[in-house]
Scaffold this active site. Structure first.
Site, short mmCIF file in Angstrom:
data_model
loop_
_atom_site.label_atom_id
_atom_site.label_comp_id
_atom_site.label_asym_id
_atom_site.label_seq_id
_atom_site.Cartn_x
_atom_site.Cartn_y
_atom_site.Cartn_z
N GLY A 101 0.52 -1.23 0.07
CA GLY A 101 -0.07 -0.03 0.22
C GLY A 101 0.57 1.48 -0.20
O GLY A 101 0.10 2.37 0.04
N GLU A 131 4.15 -6.41 1.80
CA GLU A 131 3.63 -7.05 0.44
C GLU A 131 3.51 -5.75 -0.47
O GLU A 131 2.40 -5.52 -1.06
CB GLU A 131 2.17 -7.64 0.63
CG GLU A 131 2.12 -8.83 1.56
CD GLU A 131 0.55 -9.23 1.73
OE1 GLU A 131 -0.21 -8.46 1.34
OE2 GLU A 131 0.18 -10.20 2.40
N PRO A 132 4.68 -4.92 -0.60
CA PRO A 132 4.61 -4.04 -1.55
C PRO A 132 4.52 -4.38 -2.91
O PRO A 132 5.08 -5.36 -3.29
CB PRO A 132 5.98 -3.09 -1.38
CG PRO A 132 6.76 -4.30 -0.82
CD PRO A 132 6.04 -5.18 0.05
N GLY A 133 3.56 -3.60 -3.76
CA GLY A 133 3.64 -3.78 -5.13
C GLY A 133 4.16 -2.48 -5.81
O GLY A 133 5.28 -2.20 -6.35
N TYR A 169 -9.43 5.28 -12.39
CA TYR A 169 -9.29 5.81 -11.00
C TYR A 169 -9.12 7.29 -11.19
O TYR A 169 -8.65 7.99 -10.35
CB TYR A 169 -8.15 5.34 -10.22
CG TYR A 169 -8.12 3.93 -10.14
CD1 TYR A 169 -8.80 3.08 -9.69
CD2 TYR A 169 -7.01 3.10 -11.15
CE1 TYR A 169 -8.75 1.61 -9.54
CE2 TYR A 169 -6.71 1.85 -10.98
CZ TYR A 169 -7.84 1.06 -10.50
OH TYR A 169 -7.38 -0.31 -10.33
N CYS A 213 -13.20 3.46 -28.68
CA CYS A 213 -14.51 4.10 -28.92
C CYS A 213 -15.14 4.13 -27.64
O CYS A 213 -16.31 3.72 -27.40
CB CYS A 213 -15.46 3.26 -30.09
SG CYS A 213 -14.72 2.78 -31.43
N GLU A 214 -14.63 5.06 -26.92
CA GLU A 214 -15.26 5.22 -25.46
C GLU A 214 -14.69 6.57 -25.17
O GLU A 214 -13.60 7.04 -25.31
CB GLU A 214 -14.82 4.35 -24.45
CG GLU A 214 -15.14 3.04 -24.68
CD GLU A 214 -15.71 2.36 -23.32
OE1 GLU A 214 -16.17 2.89 -22.48
OE2 GLU A 214 -15.88 0.95 -23.60
N TYR A 220 0.43 -1.95 -12.15
CA TYR A 220 -1.13 -1.96 -12.56
C TYR A 220 -1.36 -1.36 -14.05
O TYR A 220 -2.46 -0.87 -14.24
CB TYR A 220 -2.06 -1.14 -11.53
CG TYR A 220 -1.73 -1.74 -10.21
CD1 TYR A 220 -2.23 -3.17 -9.73
CD2 TYR A 220 -0.85 -1.23 -9.31
CE1 TYR A 220 -1.81 -3.61 -8.65
CE2 TYR A 220 -0.52 -1.62 -7.96
CZ TYR A 220 -1.13 -2.67 -7.61
OH TYR A 220 -0.93 -3.37 -6.18
N1 LLP Z 1 -1.39 -6.90 -0.36
C1 LLP Z 1 -2.83 -7.10 -0.77
C2 LLP Z 1 -3.70 -7.84 0.11
C3 LLP Z 1 -3.41 -6.15 -1.77
O1 LLP Z 1 -4.61 -6.35 -2.01
C4 LLP Z 1 -2.48 -5.39 -2.52
C5 LLP Z 1 -3.12 -4.54 -3.61
C6 LLP Z 1 -1.14 -5.30 -2.24
C7 LLP Z 1 -0.60 -6.08 -1.18
C8 LLP Z 1 -0.24 -4.31 -2.83
O2 LLP Z 1 -0.62 -3.06 -2.79
P1 LLP Z 1 0.45 -2.16 -3.47
O3 LLP Z 1 1.58 -2.00 -2.57
O4 LLP Z 1 0.70 -2.10 -4.68
O5 LLP Z 1 -0.22 -0.64 -2.96
N2 LLP Z 1 -5.14 -1.45 -9.53
C9 LLP Z 1 -4.90 -0.37 -8.44
C10 LLP Z 1 -4.25 -0.79 -7.05
C11 LLP Z 1 -5.21 -2.04 -6.78
C12 LLP Z 1 -4.34 -2.53 -5.44
C13 LLP Z 1 -5.12 -3.89 -5.25
N3 LLP Z 1 -4.31 -4.49 -3.99
C14 LLP Z 1 -4.25 0.88 -9.12
O6 LLP Z 1 -3.90 0.83 -10.35
O7 LLP Z 1 -4.12 2.02 -8.46
#
Ligand code: LLP
Length: 426
Positions: free
Chosen positions: A249, A286-288, A329, A355-356, A384
């Site tokens: 997050g 759990e960083p993404g 978003y 086409c949107e 993402y």
């Molecule tokens: N752990 C869990 C349980 C999650 O649901 C998520 C993201 C993460 C970790 C990783 O979160 P991050 O570090 O990436 O913020 N598609 C959206 C973001 C959706 C996030 C969903 N869950 C966007 O493009 O902003």
């Protein structure tokens, strides 16, 4: 302008008049070689970002479980695994990706998600993942049943919902009681106590994830404080958890300007560390987005520049099917010309060919002058972007390249029409 941003973005102009580069490579040459739309990622930045977390958490036993959903390219998973990362997955499909890219890392996988199927649970049990992040009592019951059937003890963490508000887009906020995620933290104690009696379940940890693109450290601390309280209660009941999982997050800065990634990670780690108090176990995160967002750009070619009434539209060959974040978003992605031209910036809409009306990357945006045939880069598109892409309008998905210093690697070829039509029958 871009020069100051090099600490947060790996894209830069080596000198005035030159084309935008990633590492030692010009994006112009990439576009010539691989065509557009094209995702370009910096391997160096991804590894660097992982190091920031490793350094900030060095004082405690920890594991960074990269959230695969942010960018699930096999080459990126492999890169992260080689640098010690584990993975946070949310489907059997993501587990298959980890197994394909880095089978040796399967013991570092945690499995989140509100709707795991029996087949997915079986796959993960047999593969020997580290732990399941369980999101409901019904799921825990199913997990127990599958574990018993396969005689494999299932390590689990309850994903608790701490009822903490985090300022972000409503679609990606998850930590409130009204959200579908997790188990009400007030009910967790009772559930652990009855699960502890189950032969095939092992209460291993507790996890929490309050949302995505959260810019301040404070809500992370607040959530972990509540989790720590639960950990202490459990200890008094004789249930000793080995891990606390703080979820993902941590947000990045999508707008122009300096952004000190290292300071951000330190502040985040300190908030969590403070809130963990006397917990002596292992911290999982759990960083993404934070690992991959700024490492990536989507390179597109301008097809047309057209005026309708008072508005000017820059139409690119990339569209919302390639990068849906602005449409979904109202997300901001910085857009820069790959080779800047002299002249005044203009206020334009940058749109795709779909086409949107929702197919836009930017609205009423001041953009440096561009002409048909020019290349533009949509920045901060590493997270993402490709994972949320689709074939809408029967558009083949972009190719992806990974750049390491001067080394360029095509990690996913452009889809062909044959790929798109293959599953269908007439
Ligand atoms: N752990 C869990 C349980 C999650 O649901 C998520 C993201 C993460 C970790 C990783 O979160 P991050 O570090 O990436 O913020 N598609 C959206 C973001 C959706 C996030 C969903 N869950 C966007 O493009 O902003």
């Amino acid at each position: 302008m871009i020069k100051q941003e090099t600490s947060s973005r790996p894209f830069f102009y080596p000198q005035p008049g030159a084309a935008l580069h990633c590492g030692g490579v010009s994006l112009e040459s990439m576009a010539r070689r691989f065509d557009t739309p094209l995702y370009v990622y910096s391997a160096d930045q991804i590894v660097e970002r992982l190091r920031l977390f490793e350094q900030a958490l060095a004082g405690r036993e920890h594991l960074v479980c990269y959230s695969v959903k942010a960018n699930s390219a096999l080459a990126i998973l492999k890169l992260l695994a080689e640098n010690g990362a584990g993975f946070d997955i949310v489907s059997g499909g993501e587990l298959e990706r980890v197994l394909a890219a880095a089978p040796e890392a399967v013991g570092r996988v945690v499995f989140s998600g509100v709707g795991k199927t029996a087949a997915e649970i079986d796959l993960a049990l047999k593969a020997g993942i580290l732990a399941f992040n369980v999101e409901s009592e019904a799921e825990l019951k199913l997990l127990a049943a599958r574990a018993r059937k396969h005689t494999i003890r299932a390590r689990f963490a309850l994903r608790v919902n701490p009822d903490v508000f985090a300022e972000t887009h409503p679609y990606i906020s998850t930590g409130l009681r009204e959200h579908k995620f997790g188990i009400d933290i007030r009910r967790a104690l009772g559930i652990y106590k009855s699960a502890a009696k189950e032969r095939w379940l092992e209460p291993h940890g507790v996890s929490v994830h309050i949302g995505s693109q959260i810019r301040s450290a404070e809500p992370f601390g607040a959530a972990i404080e509540r989790v720590s309280k639960l950990v202490r209660q459990l200890r008094r009941e004789g249930i000793e958890l080995q891990t606390v999982n703080a979820g993902g997050g941590l947000g990045v800065d999508y707008h122009a300007g300096a952004f000190d990634a290292a300071a951000k990670v330190e502040e985040y780690a300190a908030a969590i560390e403070d809130a963990l108090g006397d917990f002596e176990g292992r911290l999982l995160i759990e960083p993404g987005r934070f690992l991959v967002a700024q490492a990536g750009a989507l390179v597109a070619r301008v097809l047309y520049v057209k005026r309708n009434g008072k508005k000017t539209f820059v139409i690119t060959d990339a569209a919302m099917n390639d990068l849906i974040r602005p449409a979904l978003y109202q997300a901001w992605h910085e857009i820069v010309p790959v080779r800047p031209r002299a002249g005044k910036a203009r206020v334009v809409d940058v749109v795709g060919p779909i086409c949107e009306t929702g197919d836009f990357f930017a609205r009423d945006r001041k953009l440096a002058p561009v002409l048909p045939g020019d290349l533009v880069a949509l920045l901060d598109a590493g997270a993402y972007g490709m994972t949320q892409s689709s074939n809408y309008n029967t558009r083949p998905r972009p190719a992806e390249v990974l750049i390491e210093g001067k080394k360029v690697r095509l990690i996913r070829r452009r889809e062909t029409m044959a790929d798109l039509l293959a599953p269908e029958v007439v």
